[in-house]
Scaffold this active site. Structure first.
Site, PDB file in Angstrom:
ATOM      1  N   HIS A  13      27.378 -27.630  63.908  1.00 57.90           N
ATOM      2  CA  HIS A  13      27.866 -26.191  63.589  1.00 57.90           C
ATOM      3  C   HIS A  13      28.541 -25.391  64.456  1.00 57.90           C
ATOM      4  O   HIS A  13      29.067 -24.443  63.919  1.00 57.90           O
ATOM      5  CB  HIS A  13      26.756 -25.457  62.882  1.00 57.90           C
ATOM      6  N   LYS A  32      29.904 -10.508  57.486  1.00 55.72           N
ATOM      7  CA  LYS A  32      29.540 -11.732  57.986  1.00 55.72           C
ATOM      8  C   LYS A  32      28.817 -11.331  59.222  1.00 55.72           C
ATOM      9  O   LYS A  32      28.535 -10.435  59.729  1.00 55.72           O
ATOM     10  CB  LYS A  32      30.520 -12.593  58.586  1.00 55.72           C
ATOM     11  N   ARG A  33      27.863 -12.211  60.156  1.00 57.33           N
ATOM     12  CA  ARG A  33      27.340 -11.898  61.159  1.00 57.33           C
ATOM     13  C   ARG A  33      28.475 -11.076  62.159  1.00 57.33           C
ATOM     14  O   ARG A  33      29.601 -11.398  62.350  1.00 57.33           O
ATOM     15  CB  ARG A  33      26.797 -12.898  61.959  1.00 57.33           C
ATOM     16  N   LYS A  51      34.274 -13.542  65.696  1.00 53.96           N
ATOM     17  CA  LYS A  51      34.634 -13.465  64.360  1.00 53.96           C
ATOM     18  C   LYS A  51      35.726 -12.127  64.282  1.00 53.96           C
ATOM     19  O   LYS A  51      36.250 -11.963  63.126  1.00 53.96           O
ATOM     20  CB  LYS A  51      33.518 -12.976  63.348  1.00 53.96           C
ATOM     21  N   THR A  76      31.982 -20.248  55.239  1.00 52.49           N
ATOM     22  CA  THR A  76      31.481 -20.421  53.956  1.00 52.49           C
ATOM     23  C   THR A  76      31.645 -19.266  52.983  1.00 52.49           C
ATOM     24  O   THR A  76      32.089 -19.258  51.719  1.00 52.49           O
ATOM     25  CB  THR A  76      30.019 -20.926  53.484  1.00 52.49           C
ATOM     26  N   LYS A  98      33.791 -18.470  49.266  1.00 53.60           N
ATOM     27  CA  LYS A  98      32.895 -17.513  48.183  1.00 53.60           C
ATOM     28  C   LYS A  98      34.048 -16.532  47.558  1.00 53.60           C
ATOM     29  O   LYS A  98      34.312 -16.115  46.213  1.00 53.60           O
ATOM     30  CB  LYS A  98      31.899 -16.761  48.649  1.00 53.60           C
TER      31      LYS A  98
HETATM   32  C1  LIG Z   1      27.789 -16.827  53.025  1.00 55.96           C
HETATM   33  C2  LIG Z   1      27.020 -16.086  53.744  1.00 55.96           C
HETATM   34  C3  LIG Z   1      27.103 -16.009  55.296  1.00 55.96           C
HETATM   35  C4  LIG Z   1      28.477 -16.804  55.943  1.00 55.96           C
HETATM   36  O1  LIG Z   1      29.601 -16.121  55.918  1.00 55.96           O
HETATM   37  P1  LIG Z   1      30.570 -16.463  57.101  1.00 55.96           P
HETATM   38  O2  LIG Z   1      31.815 -15.314  56.588  1.00 55.96           O
HETATM   39  O3  LIG Z   1      31.055 -17.913  56.778  1.00 55.96           O
HETATM   40  O4  LIG Z   1      30.063 -16.200  58.032  1.00 55.96           O
HETATM   41  C5  LIG Z   1      26.540 -15.175  55.935  1.00 55.96           C
HETATM   42  N1  LIG Z   1      25.339 -14.174  55.349  1.00 55.96           N
HETATM   43  C6  LIG Z   1      25.512 -14.300  54.055  1.00 55.96           C
HETATM   44  C7  LIG Z   1      24.278 -13.334  53.498  1.00 55.96           C
HETATM   45  C8  LIG Z   1      26.008 -15.215  53.125  1.00 55.96           C
HETATM   46  O5  LIG Z   1      26.029 -15.052  51.978  1.00 55.96           O
END
Ligand SMILES: *Cc1c(COP(=O)(O)O)cnc(C)c1O
Length: 800
Positions: A354, A534-535, A540, A642, A646
């Site tokens: 990952h 995101k984190r 990022k 991911t 979305k």
């Molecule tokens: C989808 C999701 C992530 C992953 O987000 P990235 O932008 O791909 O880092 C992290 N936390 C939650 C709650 C999510 O739904």
């Protein structure tokens, strides 16, 4: 097998009502007159769970009858979120339950909101595992998810004076209505002690007990099991100690054992290297393998069939002890010799990588490994010796190197297949971190681009858009997401575009209401909603987004009456508790927000919102309301992402770099429907080689100089002007993620987004093309890829 229609047609609203009332009375012990929202939620959840049991049993029977191959997905994280609404939607009972509750004067929305998020994960990796469980059941692939039943999931985040404060999460403080406890499914997990002549005498043991949650797929046709392990003491209580008056110490074994499944480690993409974490990893792996071997041996008597009937997926290196543990169990418990045990283990195991970030690649000191798992240390050394002998690899490519066990190498060597999670990531894996291993084990690396489940991320999160899609392309797209392609033909249909605009606006109004209730800040639903959730991580580049926010604020202040496109900047995300730079970034966002939101010159032109405690449920609220999706990581650093997927399927446009799955998203939706900026992965490598790259970039950008200047002057921290000198200094002198070098390009991509947003018709056409191009990013497609290329598993769904 249960036909999908049976679930919905067999239960009239009267039946459902009676079942819910029954649970309220006899499971909850509550009279309607006194039932709280919680009571109703429990009654409805039990009712829905009852309906899942039948397809669940049927799926198990079918798998036994067909002697189907089973997939075991081993993951230290499952970031599930709420379960009730998702299960109702998959069963097609959402509307009926809503009507039943309405008759009782209860709003379904309140019942849904009452459920705590199951937050057994940090971010993308854990959420991927949850999406995979949904897809495995939707496809009808026999599978178990194996994880840990953490009593405390990911910490809750609050802000105090703009700073992140963590408090424990306590989802299990109330009964969890979705699980079945299995006292009979319990395994002893050994630790420590000594090994003599290949015989391990552990000095500590803990009991792993199974807690099963059925996961139902789309239309209730199949359900698999998520089996989470809880730690219990092997001996409950020290009676001698109690009798001798030492009451506290008597309870010690219990407390000690339970720490193993007490808390989720909050580290995302860093390697903590702590003993408890190593024990948790082994606890999961050993319980899972003992369980699957028991299931296998009750069905088959030839262990040589194992790799034909069982596929095991290691989600990252966290379960990489599955290699040595499988060998140990096959030799010690099942009497195989070394060669057979190793061959069979390799035949079953697969590994998903990952991350390429060096700080995230797990390593354990041989000292710690030898102390906690002395037998495994010996097994690892033997695997390593054979790996070195067979490949003739140079010393640094060994599993054990410089007194450390390299878990990525261990996982790679013991796996049949190793996969990356986007085309770019898999390519970089084979060219960089695993280049040498790829040369000695050619063909082992392949790609499976991540995906997300459209049931939760479209149908549940965005009912307005979902209705529109069904009207335009017909029902059933939720399980055949490629059909979204058909929307493309409507990109010039004014009626469809108007309905798309209305659906998006309704989601923005709902979000604005939620923000107003939470913070008192009013948002203009016609502003451009620009979302980065995101984190919080340097790679990022939330910092790039804040710097742009400050630049925008300064520009508006200079010419407030220019034709500004109103913007709402929305941030969300948690930082690991010990990650100080990330915590500074959080505080800066909040400090900038305080100044911007109270600046009379801004009004609707700019707002900065950062709701605390980002989680799955918050993502479900924010993503459908987004116009612009921020996917701005330094190219080559984000394995896939991911969140990006979305947003795309919910009709947000992406402003992003050529990183992770952004590359494939852009290919699918069309380059003209995507705001691309910045260096690509090769450009990034070249840039790192330029001496003083940050200083040079800043000196070439007047705007960035002014941004850094106002921060340094303490405009956002007047009570402590030097608060951000560390951050600013790092941008000038190190800038490890090239924020400065990409800044001007990002600024102009943002200007393009503003320009496009000024023409709503144009914007919504781009949004429609994004949705139409997003079908590839269903996790159903990903799982089918794993089934065909890695697991050799088949769907056992019968056509009805
Ligand atoms: C989808 C999701 C992530 C992953 O987000 P990235 O932008 O791909 O880092 C992290 N936390 C939650 C709650 C999510 O739904």
């Amino acid at each position: 097998m249960n036909a999908p229609s049976q679930i919905t047609s067999d239960f009239s609203s009267n039946d459902l009502h009676a079942r819910i009332a029954q649970h309220l009375t006899y499971t909850l012990g509550k009279d309607r007159a006194h039932a709280s929202t919680y009571d109703w939620r429990m009654a409805v959840s039990h009712t829905i769970r009852d309906l899942i049991v039948e397809p669940w049993f049927a799926a198990t029977r079918r798998t036994y009858e067909a002697q189907g191959k089973r997939v075991y997905y081993l993951s230290m994280e499952f970031l599930i979120g709420r379960i009730l609404e998702d299960a109702m939607i998959n069963l097609g009972l959402h509307r009926q339950i809503e009507a039943v509750l309405a008759e009782e004067g209860i709003a379904l929305a309140d019942v849904i909101e009452d459920e705590p998020d199951a937050a057994l994960g940090n971010g993308g990796l854990g959420r991927l595992a949850a999406c995979f469980m949904d897809s495995l059941s939707t496809i009808g692939c026999p599978a178990f998810g194996y994880g840990i039943r953490y009593e405390h999931g990911l910490f809750r985040q609050r802000f105090e004076g703009g700073r992140q404060v963590e408090t424990p999460e306590d989802w299990l403080n109330q009964p969890h209505p979705w699980e079945f406890e299995r006292p009979e499914a319990a395994y002893t997990i050994p630790f420590k002690g000594t090994v003599w002549d290949g015989i391990w005498t552990p000095s500590e043991t803990v009991l792993a007990r199974a807690y099963d949650t059925p996961v139902v797929g789309w239309q209730g046709q199949w359900a698999n099991t998520l089996r989470l392990w809880g730690a219990h003491p092997t001996e409950l209580f020290d009676l001698d100690r109690f009798n001798s008056g030492d009451h506290t110490a008597a309870a010690h074994p219990e407390a000690l054992a339970r720490t193993l499944s007490r808390v989720l480690y909050p580290e995302d993409a860093t390697d903590g290297g702590k003993e408890l974490r190593l024990k948790q990893e082994f606890f999961l792996v050993s319980a899972a393998l003992q369980d699957l071997l028991r299931r296998f041996t009750t069905e088959y008597d030839d262990l040589n069939l194992l790799s034909e009937k069982v596929a095991i997926q290691m989600n990252d290196t966290h379960p990489a002890l599955a290699g040595p543990e499988m060998i140990r169990l096959l030799m010690v418990d099942h009497g195989l010799d070394w060669d057979a045990a190793k061959r069979i283990a390799q035949g079953c195991l697969n590994y998903t990588n990952h991350t390429l970030l060096p700080e995230a690649l797990e390593r354990w000191s041989t000292w710690l490994m030898g102390r906690v798992l002395p037998h495994h240390m010996q097994i690892i050394e033997r695997i390593d010796a054979e790996h070195r002998a067979a490949t003739g690899c140079p010393p640094h490519l060994g599993i054990v190197w410089q007194d450390q066990v390299h878990m990525g190498t261990l996982a790679f060597v013991m796996a049949s297949h190793v996969n990356g999670v986007s085309a770019l990531h898999s390519d970089l894996m084979a060219k960089t971190v695993f280049a040498d291993l790829n040369a000695v084990y050619p063909g082992r690396i392949l790609n499976q681009t991540n995906g997300v489940t459209p049931r939760r991320w479209m149908r549940l999160a965005n009912p307005g858009l979902s209705r529109l899609i069904t009207d335009v392309i017909g029902a059933g797209w939720e399980a055949e997401l490629d059909r979204l392609r058909d929307l493309g033909a409507h990109a010039d249909d004014p009626d469809v575009l108007a309905r798309l605009a209305a659906a998006k606006r309704a989601n923005k109004v709902a979000l604005a209401d939620w923000v107003a209730a939470k913070t008192g800040i009013t948002l203009n639903p016609d502003a451009l909603f620009d979302v980065q959730i995101k984190r919080i991580h340097e790679y990022k580049r939330q910092l790039l987004n804040v710097y742009e926010t400050i630049a925008r604020w300064q520009a508006i202040r200079q010419t407030p009456d220019a034709d500004w496109v109103p913007r709402v900047k929305i941030f969300g995300g948690k930082a690991a508790p010990g990650y100080w730079v990330a915590k500074d970034i959080i505080r800066l966002i909040n400090d900038v927000g305080a100044v911007v939101n109270s600046d009379p010159l801004m009004r609707d032109r700019l707002k900065v919102i950062y709701p605390a405690n980002y989680n799955v449920s918050m993502a479900q609220r924010l993503i459908p309301a987004a116009d612009l999706s921020e996917q701005i990581s330094t190219a080559g650093k984000e394995a896939s992402g991911t969140g990006n997927m979305k947003f795309t399927m919910n009709g947000a446009l992406t402003i992003g770099t050529l990183d992770g799955a952004n590359v494939e998203i852009r290919d699918r939706v069309g380059a003209e429907n995507f705001f691309l900026f910045g260096m690509d992965a090769d450009g990034v490598q070249a840039r790192y080689a330029v001496p003083d790259h940050a200083r040079k970039a800043i000196l070439a950008s007047k705007v960035l100089q002014e941004v850094l200047q106002v921060i340094s002057e303490g405009r956002f921290s007047p009570d402590e002007p030097k608060r951000y000198h560390g951050l600013v200094d790092a941008t000038w002198n190190h800038d490890p993620f090239l924020v400065a070098s990409d800044f001007d390009a990002y600024l102009s991509a943002q200007a393009q987004a503003d320009a496009a947003f000024k023409d709503p018709d144009h914007w919504h056409r781009l949004a429609l093309r994004n949705i139409a191009g997003s079908g590839h990013f269903s996790s159903d497609r990903t799982i089918r890829g794993y089934m065909a290329d890695i697991w050799g598993a088949e769907s056992l769904l019968q056509d009805t």
